[in-house]
Design a protein around this motif. Structure first.
Motif, PDB file in Angstrom:
ATOM      1  N   ARG A   1       0.718  -1.134   0.071  1.00 15.21           N
ATOM      2  CA  ARG A   1       0.412  -0.149   0.327  1.00 15.21           C
ATOM      3  C   ARG A   1       0.785   1.099   0.096  1.00 15.21           C
ATOM      4  NH1 ARG A   1      -2.750  -1.420   3.832  1.00 15.21           N
ATOM      5  NH2 ARG A   1      -4.596  -2.528   2.318  1.00 15.21           N
TER       6      ARG A   1
ATOM      7  N   PHE B   1      -7.860  -1.926 -10.570  1.00 11.36           N
ATOM      8  CA  PHE B   1      -7.825  -2.996  -9.688  1.00 11.36           C
ATOM      9  C   PHE B   1      -8.205  -4.644 -10.118  1.00 11.36           C
ATOM     10  CE2 PHE B   1      -8.058   1.106  -8.114  1.00 11.36           C
ATOM     11  CZ  PHE B   1      -7.204   0.969  -7.227  1.00 11.36           C
TER      12      PHE B   1
ATOM     13  N   ASN C   1      -9.686  -7.915  -9.400  1.00 10.17           N
ATOM     14  CA  ASN C   1     -10.077  -9.009  -8.807  1.00 10.17           C
ATOM     15  C   ASN C   1     -10.701 -10.615  -9.685  1.00 10.17           C
ATOM     16  OD1 ASN C   1     -12.700  -8.177  -9.781  1.00 10.17           O
ATOM     17  ND2 ASN C   1     -13.062  -6.939  -8.390  1.00 10.17           N
TER      18      ASN C   1
ATOM     19  N   ASP D   1      -6.723  -6.569  -5.917  1.00  7.88           N
ATOM     20  CA  ASP D   1      -7.868  -6.246  -4.921  1.00  7.88           C
ATOM     21  C   ASP D   1      -8.568  -7.651  -4.465  1.00  7.88           C
ATOM     22  OD1 ASP D   1     -10.232  -5.554  -4.316  1.00  7.88           O
ATOM     23  OD2 ASP D   1     -10.840  -4.730  -6.111  1.00  7.88           O
ATOM     24  N   GLY D   2      -8.945  -7.864  -3.099  1.00 13.18           N
ATOM     25  CA  GLY D   2      -9.630  -9.446  -2.877  1.00 13.18           C
ATOM     26  C   GLY D   2      -8.978 -10.266  -2.535  1.00 13.18           C
TER      27      GLY D   2
ATOM     28  N   ASN E   1      -4.262  -5.883   0.749  1.00 10.77           N
ATOM     29  CA  ASN E   1      -5.674  -5.859  -0.764  1.00 10.77           C
ATOM     30  C   ASN E   1      -4.639  -4.832  -1.036  1.00 10.77           C
ATOM     31  OD1 ASN E   1      -7.806  -6.431  -1.565  1.00 10.77           O
ATOM     32  ND2 ASN E   1      -9.099  -6.152   0.221  1.00 10.77           N
ATOM     33  N   LEU E   2      -5.659  -4.220  -1.959  1.00  7.06           N
ATOM     34  CA  LEU E   2      -5.099  -2.955  -2.802  1.00  7.06           C
ATOM     35  C   LEU E   2      -7.323  -2.652  -3.621  1.00  7.06           C
ATOM     36  CD1 LEU E   2      -2.449  -2.067  -3.799  1.00  7.06           C
ATOM     37  CD2 LEU E   2      -2.355  -1.038  -1.465  1.00  7.06           C
ATOM     38  N   ASN E   3      -8.130  -2.795  -2.725  1.00 11.53           N
ATOM     39  CA  ASN E   3      -9.308  -2.359  -3.569  1.00 11.53           C
ATOM     40  C   ASN E   3      -9.455  -0.944  -3.715  1.00 11.53           C
ATOM     41  OD1 ASN E   3     -10.963  -1.324  -0.689  1.00 11.53           O
ATOM     42  ND2 ASN E   3     -10.130  -3.620  -0.298  1.00 11.53           N
ATOM     43  N   GLY E   4      -9.962  -0.495  -4.374  1.00 11.77           N
ATOM     44  CA  GLY E   4      -9.829   0.587  -4.737  1.00 11.77           C
ATOM     45  C   GLY E   4     -11.026   1.508  -3.666  1.00 11.77           C
TER      46      GLY E   4
END
Length: 259
Positions: free
Chosen positions: A28, A49, A51, A76-77, A95-98
Motif C-alpha cells: 500500500r 484493480f 479481483n 484487489d480481494g 489488498n489494494l481494493n479501490g
C-alpha cells in the motif's frame, strides 16, 4: 513475459500473471508513493484493480485483456491472493481494493490535487465528491459528469474533463466499460492519472452500504454484497468464484507463470 506496457510499474516492482493479466506486486505504501510520483512528474498513467470478477472478464475478453497491458493493475480481494499463493507461493503484499485505497491515497497525499469524478449516477457522484472533500479537504474535488452519456455526447464530456484537467481522474462505469473508455478515450491532455474505480462512488455516497468491519477483516465483503443484491450478483460470485479458481488451477497445470 511481454515487454513493459506504457503504464506498467514492472521497471520498479515485480508483476504476477493472473489469468493473462500482469498484476503489480506492491504494498500500500509503495503504491501510494508510486502514484504520487507519477502525478508529480506529470507522467500519464492508467490504473485499475484486478479481483476475481475482473480476471474472469479479462480471461474471456481478449480486447479487455489487451487493454489492461496499458494499466498499472493493483491486486484487489481474496481471490487474487489465493491465485498468487497457488501460482507464486505467496499472497500479494497488500489488498489494494479501490474502495479503501483511493480515500487512503487522497488523505495521505498532502500536496493539493485536482481530483475529477466521472461515472455512476449524478446524485451518487456528487455525494461521493462531497464525501472526498470532507475526508481530504486539501484537494479540489469536482464531479464532472455521470456515466450515462451517449456516444454523441462523448466529445463534450471529454472537453469538460480536459478543461478541468485533473491530476487524478476517477472513472466509475463498471467493468470493463470504465477501463475500455480510459484506454480508448482518455489521453494526456485530459488528466495525469486516470483510475478505474468500479462502485466507489456508490459506496462513498452511501447508496450502497459497506460490509461490517469484521467481515472486511475476514475478506468476506463479497458475501455481504451478495446478500444485499443476490439477483444482480449471484452469477458474479456463485458462478464466477469457482470459475476463477478453476481457471487458476488450469493456469498452474499449464506451467503457472508467464502469459
Amino acid at each position: 513475459m511481454t515487454s513493459m506496457p506504457q503504464n506498467a510499474a514492472s521497471a520498479e516492482f515485480p508483476e504476477r500473471d493472473i489469468l493473462g493479466t500482469a498484476v503489480t506486486a506492491i504494498s500500500r505504501d509503495e503504491a501510494i508513493a508510486l502514484l504520487a510520483g507519477r502525478i508529480a512528474e506529470r507522467q500519464f498513467t492508467r490504473v485499475t484493480f484486478l479481483n476475481a470478477h475482473n480476471a474472469n472478464v479479462a480471461a474471456a475478453d481478449p480486447d479487455f485483456r489487451l487493454a489492461l497491458r496499458d494499466f498499472i493493475v493493483l491486486a484487489d480481494g481474496v481471490g487474487v491472493d489465493i491465485a498468487s499463493k497457488l501460482l507464486y507461493g505467496e499472497a500479494f503484499p497488500d489488498n489494494l481494493n479501490g474502495t479503501d485505497f483511493v480515500p487512503q491515497f487522497l488523505v495521505r497525499h498532502r500536496e493539493r490535487l485536482k481530483v475529477g469524478l466521472i461515472g455512476a449516477r449524478a446524485e451518487h457522484g456528487r455525494a461521493a465528491a462531497a464525501r472526498l472533500a470532507v475526508l481530504a479537504p486539501q484537494h479540489e474535488v469536482v464531479f464532472l459528469h455521470d456515466g450515462f452519456f451517449s456516444a454523441a455526447d462523448e466529445s463534450a464530456v471529454l472537453e469538460q474533463v480536459a478543461a478541468f484537467h485533473p491530476d487524478l481522474l476517477l472513472v466509475a462505469m463498471g467493468v470493463p466499460r470504465q477501463e475500455m473508455w480510459i484506454h480508448r478515450a482518455v489521453a494526456p491532455g485530459h488528466a495525469t492519472v486516470s483510475m478505474a474505480v468500479g462502485a466507489l462512488f456508490d459506496f462513498l455516497s452511501g447508496a450502497v452500504p459497506r460490509a461490517p468491519v469484521w467481515m472486511r477483516r475476514l475478506r468476506l465483503e463479497w458475501l455481504f454484497r451478495l446478500g444485499l443484491e443476490p439477483g444482480r450478483l449471484w452469477r458474479r460470485y456463485v458462478v464466477g468464484n469457482p470459475l476463477f479458481l478453476a481457471r487458476v488451477a488450469l493456469q498452474r497445470l499449464r506451467g503457472g507463470r508467464g502469459r
